[in-house]
Design a protein around this motif. Structure first.
Motif, PDB file in Angstrom:
ATOM      1  N   GLU A 106       0.809  -1.215   0.000  1.00 55.31           N
ATOM      2  CA  GLU A 106       0.000   0.000   0.000  1.00 55.31           C
ATOM      3  C   GLU A 106       0.845   1.268   0.000  1.00 55.31           C
ATOM      4  OE1 GLU A 106      -2.960  -0.049   2.994  1.00 55.31           O
ATOM      5  OE2 GLU A 106      -3.769  -1.995   2.416  1.00 55.31           O
ATOM      6  N   LEU A 107       2.120   1.147   0.308  1.00 53.11           N
ATOM      7  CA  LEU A 107       2.997   2.317   0.344  1.00 53.11           C
ATOM      8  C   LEU A 107       3.849   2.453  -0.911  1.00 53.11           C
ATOM      9  CD1 LEU A 107       4.226   2.100   4.053  1.00 53.11           C
ATOM     10  CD2 LEU A 107       2.540   3.675   3.107  1.00 53.11           C
ATOM     11  N   GLN A 108       3.482   1.734  -1.968  1.00 53.51           N
ATOM     12  CA  GLN A 108       4.280   1.784  -3.186  1.00 53.51           C
ATOM     13  C   GLN A 108       4.316   3.180  -3.807  1.00 53.51           C
ATOM     14  OE1 GLN A 108       6.214  -0.719  -4.837  1.00 53.51           O
ATOM     15  NE2 GLN A 108       5.990  -1.498  -2.754  1.00 53.51           N
ATOM     16  N   GLU A 109       3.182   3.882  -3.793  1.00 53.91           N
ATOM     17  CA  GLU A 109       3.129   5.203  -4.435  1.00 53.91           C
ATOM     18  C   GLU A 109       4.048   6.214  -3.750  1.00 53.91           C
ATOM     19  OE1 GLU A 109       1.718   6.308  -7.148  1.00 53.91           O
ATOM     20  OE2 GLU A 109       0.960   4.325  -7.685  1.00 53.91           O
ATOM     21  N   PRO A 110       3.924   6.424  -2.421  1.00 52.36           N
ATOM     22  CA  PRO A 110       4.847   7.382  -1.787  1.00 52.36           C
ATOM     23  C   PRO A 110       6.305   6.935  -1.853  1.00 52.36           C
ATOM     24  CG  PRO A 110       3.490   6.261  -0.139  1.00 52.36           C
ATOM     25  CD  PRO A 110       2.900   5.951  -1.463  1.00 52.36           C
ATOM     26  N   MET A 111       6.543   5.637  -1.835  1.00 55.34           N
ATOM     27  CA  MET A 111       7.926   5.162  -1.952  1.00 55.34           C
ATOM     28  C   MET A 111       8.484   5.496  -3.331  1.00 55.34           C
ATOM     29  SD  MET A 111       7.577   1.471  -0.025  1.00 55.34           S
ATOM     30  CE  MET A 111       9.116   0.872  -0.678  1.00 55.34           C
ATOM     31  N   GLN A 112       7.641   5.367  -4.355  1.00 56.10           N
ATOM     32  CA  GLN A 112       8.090   5.703  -5.702  1.00 56.10           C
ATOM     33  C   GLN A 112       8.353   7.199  -5.833  1.00 56.10           C
ATOM     34  OE1 GLN A 112       8.867   3.468  -7.912  1.00 56.10           O
ATOM     35  NE2 GLN A 112       9.550   5.039  -9.347  1.00 56.10           N
ATOM     36  N   ALA A 113       7.537   7.998  -5.133  1.00 54.00           N
ATOM     37  CA  ALA A 113       7.756   9.445  -5.157  1.00 54.00           C
ATOM     38  C   ALA A 113       9.093   9.807  -4.527  1.00 54.00           C
ATOM     39  CB  ALA A 113       6.610  10.145  -4.426  1.00 54.00           C
ATOM     40  N   LEU A 114       9.445   9.111  -3.450  1.00 49.38           N
ATOM     41  CA  LEU A 114      10.747   9.341  -2.822  1.00 49.38           C
ATOM     42  C   LEU A 114      11.884   8.990  -3.776  1.00 49.38           C
ATOM     43  CD1 LEU A 114      10.380   8.087   0.868  1.00 49.38           C
ATOM     44  CD2 LEU A 114      10.996  10.379   0.119  1.00 49.38           C
ATOM     45  N   LYS A 115      11.729   7.900  -4.487  1.00 50.91           N
ATOM     46  CA  LYS A 115      12.772   7.481  -5.425  1.00 50.91           C
ATOM     47  C   LYS A 115      12.957   8.507  -6.534  1.00 50.91           C
ATOM     48  CE  LYS A 115      12.064   2.525  -4.639  1.00 50.91           C
ATOM     49  NZ  LYS A 115      11.608   1.236  -5.222  1.00 50.91           N
TER      50      LYS A 115
ATOM     51  N   TYR B  99      14.752  11.734  -5.084  1.00 59.45           N
ATOM     52  CA  TYR B  99      16.179  11.642  -4.748  1.00 59.45           C
ATOM     53  C   TYR B  99      16.925  10.674  -5.675  1.00 59.45           C
ATOM     54  CZ  TYR B  99      14.551  13.789  -0.404  1.00 59.45           C
ATOM     55  OH  TYR B  99      13.974  14.626   0.521  1.00 59.45           O
ATOM     56  N   LYS B 100      16.450  10.553  -6.907  1.00 58.85           N
ATOM     57  CA  LYS B 100      17.068   9.566  -7.794  1.00 58.85           C
ATOM     58  C   LYS B 100      18.501   9.918  -8.166  1.00 58.85           C
ATOM     59  CE  LYS B 100      15.096  11.541 -12.038  1.00 58.85           C
ATOM     60  NZ  LYS B 100      14.234  11.245 -13.207  1.00 58.85           N
ATOM     61  N   GLY B 101      18.872  11.157  -8.016  1.00 59.94           N
ATOM     62  CA  GLY B 101      20.248  11.543  -8.302  1.00 59.94           C
ATOM     63  C   GLY B 101      21.158  11.504  -7.092  1.00 59.94           C
ATOM     64  N   ASN B 102      20.614  11.136  -5.933  1.00 55.39           N
ATOM     65  CA  ASN B 102      21.393  11.122  -4.690  1.00 55.39           C
ATOM     66  C   ASN B 102      21.094   9.832  -3.924  1.00 55.39           C
ATOM     67  OD1 ASN B 102      22.736  11.616  -2.302  1.00 55.39           O
ATOM     68  ND2 ASN B 102      21.971  13.715  -2.071  1.00 55.39           N
ATOM     69  N   PRO B 103      21.769   8.718  -4.249  1.00 55.19           N
ATOM     70  CA  PRO B 103      21.466   7.423  -3.622  1.00 55.19           C
ATOM     71  C   PRO B 103      21.615   7.436  -2.104  1.00 55.19           C
ATOM     72  CG  PRO B 103      22.886   7.133  -5.532  1.00 55.19           C
ATOM     73  CD  PRO B 103      22.822   8.598  -5.262  1.00 55.19           C
ATOM     74  N   GLN B 104      22.643   8.143  -1.602  1.00 54.97           N
ATOM     75  CA  GLN B 104      22.857   8.168  -0.156  1.00 54.97           C
ATOM     76  C   GLN B 104      21.692   8.848   0.555  1.00 54.97           C
ATOM     77  OE1 GLN B 104      26.556   9.959   0.991  1.00 54.97           O
ATOM     78  NE2 GLN B 104      26.278   9.525   3.177  1.00 54.97           N
ATOM     79  N   LYS B 105      21.263   9.975   0.013  1.00 57.89           N
ATOM     80  CA  LYS B 105      20.128  10.683   0.597  1.00 57.89           C
ATOM     81  C   LYS B 105      18.849   9.860   0.481  1.00 57.89           C
ATOM     82  CE  LYS B 105      18.008  14.320   2.296  1.00 57.89           C
ATOM     83  NZ  LYS B 105      18.191  14.736   3.703  1.00 57.89           N
ATOM     84  N   LEU B 106      18.710   9.155  -0.655  1.00 57.90           N
ATOM     85  CA  LEU B 106      17.531   8.307  -0.854  1.00 57.90           C
ATOM     86  C   LEU B 106      17.464   7.220   0.213  1.00 57.90           C
ATOM     87  CD1 LEU B 106      15.087   7.313  -2.477  1.00 57.90           C
ATOM     88  CD2 LEU B 106      16.680   6.032  -3.932  1.00 57.90           C
TER      89      LEU B 106
ATOM     90  N   ARG C 125       3.681  18.163 -12.376  1.00 54.67           N
ATOM     91  CA  ARG C 125       3.822  17.179 -11.298  1.00 54.67           C
ATOM     92  C   ARG C 125       3.665  15.760 -11.830  1.00 54.67           C
ATOM     93  NH1 ARG C 125       0.669  20.603  -7.829  1.00 54.67           N
ATOM     94  NH2 ARG C 125      -1.131  19.253  -8.197  1.00 54.67           N
ATOM     95  N   ALA C 126       2.765  15.579 -12.777  1.00 56.54           N
ATOM     96  CA  ALA C 126       2.551  14.238 -13.334  1.00 56.54           C
ATOM     97  C   ALA C 126       3.820  13.702 -13.981  1.00 56.54           C
ATOM     98  CB  ALA C 126       1.410  14.268 -14.344  1.00 56.54           C
ATOM     99  N   LEU C 127       4.594  14.595 -14.630  1.00 52.23           N
ATOM    100  CA  LEU C 127       5.829  14.164 -15.288  1.00 52.23           C
ATOM    101  C   LEU C 127       7.047  14.305 -14.383  1.00 52.23           C
ATOM    102  CD1 LEU C 127       5.374  15.614 -18.894  1.00 52.23           C
ATOM    103  CD2 LEU C 127       5.033  13.272 -18.112  1.00 52.23           C
ATOM    104  N   GLY C 128       6.841  14.774 -13.150  1.00 52.41           N
ATOM    105  CA  GLY C 128       7.962  14.910 -12.227  1.00 52.41           C
ATOM    106  C   GLY C 128       8.869  16.069 -12.561  1.00 52.41           C
ATOM    107  N   LEU C 129       8.331  17.100 -13.219  1.00 53.86           N
ATOM    108  CA  LEU C 129       9.133  18.259 -13.612  1.00 53.86           C
ATOM    109  C   LEU C 129       9.067  19.342 -12.542  1.00 53.86           C
ATOM    110  CD1 LEU C 129       8.007  18.346 -17.337  1.00 53.86           C
ATOM    111  CD2 LEU C 129      10.277  17.711 -16.498  1.00 53.86           C
TER     112      LEU C 129
END
Length: 700
Positions: free
Chosen positions: A445-454, A457-464, A642-646
Motif C-alpha cells: 500500500e505504500l508503493q506510491e509514496p515510496m516511488q515518489a521518494l525514489k 532523490y534519484k540523483g542522490n542514492p545516499q540521501k535516498l 507534477r505528473a511528469l515529475g518536472l
C-alpha cells in the motif's frame, strides 16, 4: 498465475515424467522380482521345516550331554581340557537367546567363529514390517586375532579352526548361550551370549581366551565383525540415492592423532571428529580404514536399521574398517539383488594383549541389532543416538522426533501425529507470520509514496537511503519482515526432512490411503511408475497460498522485483518436482503447513483495518513545492508538471519534457503491466493516459 508461468510449470512436470520413464526399467525389474518372490513364498514353510530339522540335528551334535559326560568332545586326561575334533565346514544356523514367547528378535548362531549368521526382527507396535539382518560373508561378532600389521597371530599358526566352535551351555529357548573352541594345543576361546528382559534389541557378549599351553600366547589385536547392511527396497527416487544410507560409523572418544599433518585428508585418519559416518559411495578404496585414539562404539547401518558394537571398556588405538560387498555375486543373493548392487560391512579392531600360561583375558561388549529408533538409541546412552544422523539440524530433529512419538502414543496414528505436530509448530510461529503478512500488506500500500521518494532523490542514492529508512520507521514497516517466516521455516523443514527420512517407526505406518508413511503415498501404478496423489494436492495448496501472498508489484516495481515475483510463482512446481519422490510423511507435513498458512493469511487480512499513511508520506506523494511570488502558472500546468515529475518553476525545454515523459511512461509499458491483476492494469492504463495528456499539453 499467468499463462506463461503455467506452461513452464507443465513443462517441468513433463520433464520429470520423462526422467521417470528413463529410469523405469530398473523399477520394472524389481517389480518382476517381487512377483517371483511371492510365487516362491508357498515353498517357504517346507524350507523352514528343513532348516529347523537341520538345526536340531546340528544342536544334538554340538551340545554335550552333561549327565553322561559323553558327547562330541574328548577329555584330555593329562591336561584336563576339552579338545573337540577339527571341523572344516560350517553347519546350519542354530537359533538361540529367546526372551519369552513374543520376542522382538529371532537370533541364529553359527559354528563359524561362534558368531551370529542372521537376526530376524519380528513385527511389533514400533516395527510394523519385519526385517532380516543377514550376514552373508563374515558372521556378526565373528572374532579374529591379528598382529599390528593385520597378519595372523600365534593362535592361527597353532592350527586354530574357526569352524570348530560348539555349544557347551544354553538351550534353544534359553536367554543364555556359550560356544567354545579349543585349539590343538589347548588354547580355549569361550564366547558367551546373554540377554536381559526389557532390553529388546540388545545382546550382551563376553569373549574369554584361556591359555592352557606351556608358552605365552601373544595376541596383539582382536578384530570383531560389526555386521553388514543391504539397501532396503524402495520406490524410484530421482533425487535420493539409496547408497547414501549405507554407511560405516563410529564415535571417537579420544584426542587427535598426531600423524603427519593434522588434517584428516592428509593423514588418512579422523582427527578431532567425534561422530562420523562414511557412506558407501564415498569410499575411495573398497576397504577403507579409519584409525582413532579411543572409541565409544562402531556401527554399520542402512536407512532404517543399525548394528552397533560397544565395548564396555572403551578401547584405545582403534581401527575401523569398512568393506564394499557386491551382493549379486553372493550365493543366495543373486536373485534378490541386481548386478552391481552394493552392500556394506564393517569391523572393529583394538589391542588385546599377551596371555601367560594358565592365564585368561576377556573382553565384554554390548551389541545392538534393531531399528533406528531415536527413543531406544537415546536410552542406550554413550551418544548412540547420533546413529540417527540428524546432521547439523539435530537441535530441531531431536525435539520434533520426541514430540512426534509422544503424540503417537496419545493419538495412536503417526499420520494424525504429524498433522497435530504441524498445527503446533504453526501456532508457535503464528505471531511472527502474522506480523510478516501485515508488513507485506503495508509495503504494497505504500508503493506510491515510496516511488515518489525514489523520483525525488534519484540523483542522490545516499540521501535516498536515508529518507527511505526514515520513511520505513515513520510508517512502522520492516522491509525484511517478510523474510523471517521463511528463514525460520527452512531449519524446521530440513530438520523434519532428516528426522523423517530415517525414522524406522514410520516404516509401514498407515494413514488414509497411505500404506507406508516412510515411502511415497503410491495411490496406484501407471505401468511400473508410482502415481502419488498427496504431492499434487500439496502443489494446489501452495499455488493458492502464493495467490494470497502480497507481491508488492506496483506499476513502479523494478525489474529485479518482477524477476523475484516470477521465481516465487514457480516455487510450487519446484516443490512438486522435489517432494513427489520423497516420503509421504514429509509431503503430509508440507501440505498441512500450506493449508494453515492459507487460513492464517485470510484471518490476518480480514482482521486488519486499511492502512493510513502518515503526513510525511502524503507530503512526499501529494504536496507540491511552493512557487516563487513572481512565478505565474495555471493550476492545470502545475498538475501536468507534477505528473511528469518536472520542476514547478522556470521555463522547460522540449528535451526536458521528452526525457521526463519517456522515463515515466516506460513504467506502464504493456509488457510490464500484463502480469498485474485486471484492476491494477486498468489503473496503470489510466496513469499512462494521464502522462500522455500532460506531455501533449506541455509541448504546445
Amino acid at each position: 498465475m499467468d499463462k506463461k508461468n503455467f506452461l513452464i510449470g507443465i513443462g517441468l512436470l513433463i520433464l520429470a515424467f520423462f526422467l521417470m520413464i528413463q529410469q523405469g526399467k530398473d523399477q520394472q525389474l524389481e517389480a518382476e522380482k517381487r512377483v517371483a518372490t511371492e510365487a516362491n513364498a508357498s515353498k517357504q514353510p517346507e524350507n523352514e521345516k528343513r532348516v529347523v530339522a537341520e538345526a536340531n540335528a546340528s544342536r544334538k551334535e554340538t551340545v554335550p550331554d552333561s549327565t553322561s559326560g559323553d558327547g562330541n568332545s574328548e577329555i584330555n586326561a593329562s591336561k584336563g581340557t576339552t579338545t573337540p575334533p577339527p571341523s572344516s565346514t560350517e553347519k546350519p544356523p542354530v537359533p538361540g537367546l529367546v526372551l519369552g514367547k513374543k520376542d522382538h528378535l529371532d537370533i541364529f548362531f553359527t559354528n563359524h567363529g561362534g558368531g551370529i549368521r542372521k537376526i530376524h526382527l519380528n513385527s511389533t507396535d514400533r516395527v510394523k514390517l519385519e526385517y532380516d539382518f543377514e550376514y552373508p560373508l563374515a558372521p556378526a561378532l565373528d572374532i579374529g586375532f591379528e598382529n599390528r600389521d593385520g597378519g595372523p597371530t600365534e593362535l592361527e599358526k597353532r592350527f586354530f579352526d574357526k569352524n570348530a566352535y560348539e555349544i557347551v551351555e544354553g538351550q534353544r529357548d534359553s536367554s543364555h548361550m556359550v560356544w567354545e573352541n579349543v585349539s590343538a594345543d589347548n588354547i580355549v576361546v569361550r564366547r558367551e551370549y546373554w540377554r536381559v528382559a526389557g532390553e529388546d534389541y540388545l545382546i550382551h557378549h563376553r569373549t574369554t581366551v584361556t591359555n592352557h599351553a606351556a608358552d605365552p600366547l601373544v595376541l596383539e589385536r582382536v578384530r570383531l565383525q560389526v555386521g553388514s547392511a543391504q539397501p532396503i527396497d524402495r520406490l524410484y527416487n530421482l533425487f535420493d540415492d539409496s547408497r547414501t544410507y549405507l554407511n560405516v560409523g563410529y564415535y571417537n572418544a579420544g584426542e587427535e592423532l598426531q600423524v603427519g599433518c593434522r588434517c584428516a585428508n592428509c593423514s588418512g585418519r579422523i582427527d578431532g571428529v567425534e561422530d562420523e559416518f562414511w557412506q558407501i559411495n564415498e569410499f575411495d578404496d573398497p576397504e577403507p580404514s579409519f584409525k582413532l585414539s579411543q572409541a565409544k562404539w562402531a556401527c554399520v547401518n542402512n536407512r532404517f536399521f543399525a548394528n552397533i558394537i560397544r565395548p564396555v571398556k572403551e578401547p584405545e588405538d582403534v581401527e575401523i574398517k569398512g568393506k564394499e560387498i557386491d551382493l549379486h555375486k553372493i550365493s543366495g543373493f543373486e536373485e534378490k539383488y541386481d548386478s552391481g548392487k552394493k552392500g556394506i560391512s564393517g569391523s572393529f579392531a583394538f589391542p588385546f594383549g599377551s596371555i601367560g600360561p594358565g592365564e585368561s583375558r576377556s573382553l565384554e561388549i554390548e551389541y545392538y541389532a534393531g531399528p533406528k529408533d531415536y527413543n531406544r538409541l537415546q536410552e542406550l546412552g554413550h551418544e548412540q543416538k547420533t546413529v540417527m544422523q540428524f546432521g547439523i539440524f539435530w537441535w530441531v530433529s531431536e525435539p520434533l522426533n520426541a514430540f512426534l512419538n509422544w503424540l503417537h502414543g496419545w493419538l495412536g496414528n503417526f499420520g494424525l501425529a504429524i498433522i497435530v505436530m504441524t498445527i503446533c509448530v504453526k501456532l508457535a510461529l503464528w505471531p511472527l507470520t502474522a506480523k510478516s503478512i501485515r508488513s507485506q500488506k503495508k509495503m504494497k500500500e505504500l508503493q506510491e509514496p515510496m516511488q515518489a521518494l525514489k523520483e525525488k532523490y534519484k540523483g542522490n542514492p545516499q540521501k535516498l537511503n536515508q529518507e527511505m529508512m526514515k520513511f520505513y520507521k515513520e510508517q512502522g514497516v520492516n522491509p525484511l519482515a517478510g523474510c523471517w517466516p521463511m528463514l525460520i521455516q527452512m531449519p524446521i523443514f530440513l530438520g523434519l526432512f532428516w528426522m523423517l527420512r530415517s525414522a524406522a517407526e514410520l516404516r509401514g505406518a498407515e494413514f488414509l490411503w497411505i500404506e507406508d508413511l516412510s515411502e511415497q503415498d503410491n495411490l496406484a501404478f501407471l505401468g511400473s511408475y508410482s502415481l502419488n496423489l498427496l504431492p499434487l494436492f500439496m502443489v494446489v495448496t501452495q499455488v493458492i497460498q502464493m495467490k494470497l501472498t502480497p507481491m508488492n508489484l506496483g506499476a513502479g516495481a523494478s525489474e529485479q522485483q518482477r524477476i523475484q515475483a516470477k521465481m516465487m510463482r514457480m516455487m510450487p512446481y519446484f516443490f512438486l518436482l522435489f517432494l513427489y519422490f520423497f516420503s509421504s510423511a514429509l509431503v503430509l507435513y508440507w501440505t498441512v503447513q500450506n493449508i494453515l498458512s492459507i487460513i492464517q493469511t485470510l484471518v490476518t487480512k480480514r482482521g486488519d483495518a486499511p492502512i493510513a499513511t502518515t503526513d510525511t508520506a502524503k507530503e512526499v506523494a501529494d504536496k507540491p513545492k511552493a512557487l516563487d511570488s513572481n512565478q505565474h502558472m495555471s493550476p492545470e500546468e502545475r498538475e501536468h508538471r507534477r505528473a511528469l515529475g518536472l520542476r514547478l518553476r522556470g521555463e522547460l525545454t522540449k528535451k526536458e519534457i521528452k526525457v521526463a515523459f519517456k522515463n515515466r511512461v516506460a513504467r506502464y509499458h504493456p509488457d510490464k503491466i500484463r502480469n498485474l491483476r485486471p484492476k491494477r492494469q486498468r489503473e496503470a492504463e489510466a496513469k499512462r493516459q494521464k502522462l500522455e495528456k500532460a506531455y501533449e499539453f506541455l509541448l504546445k
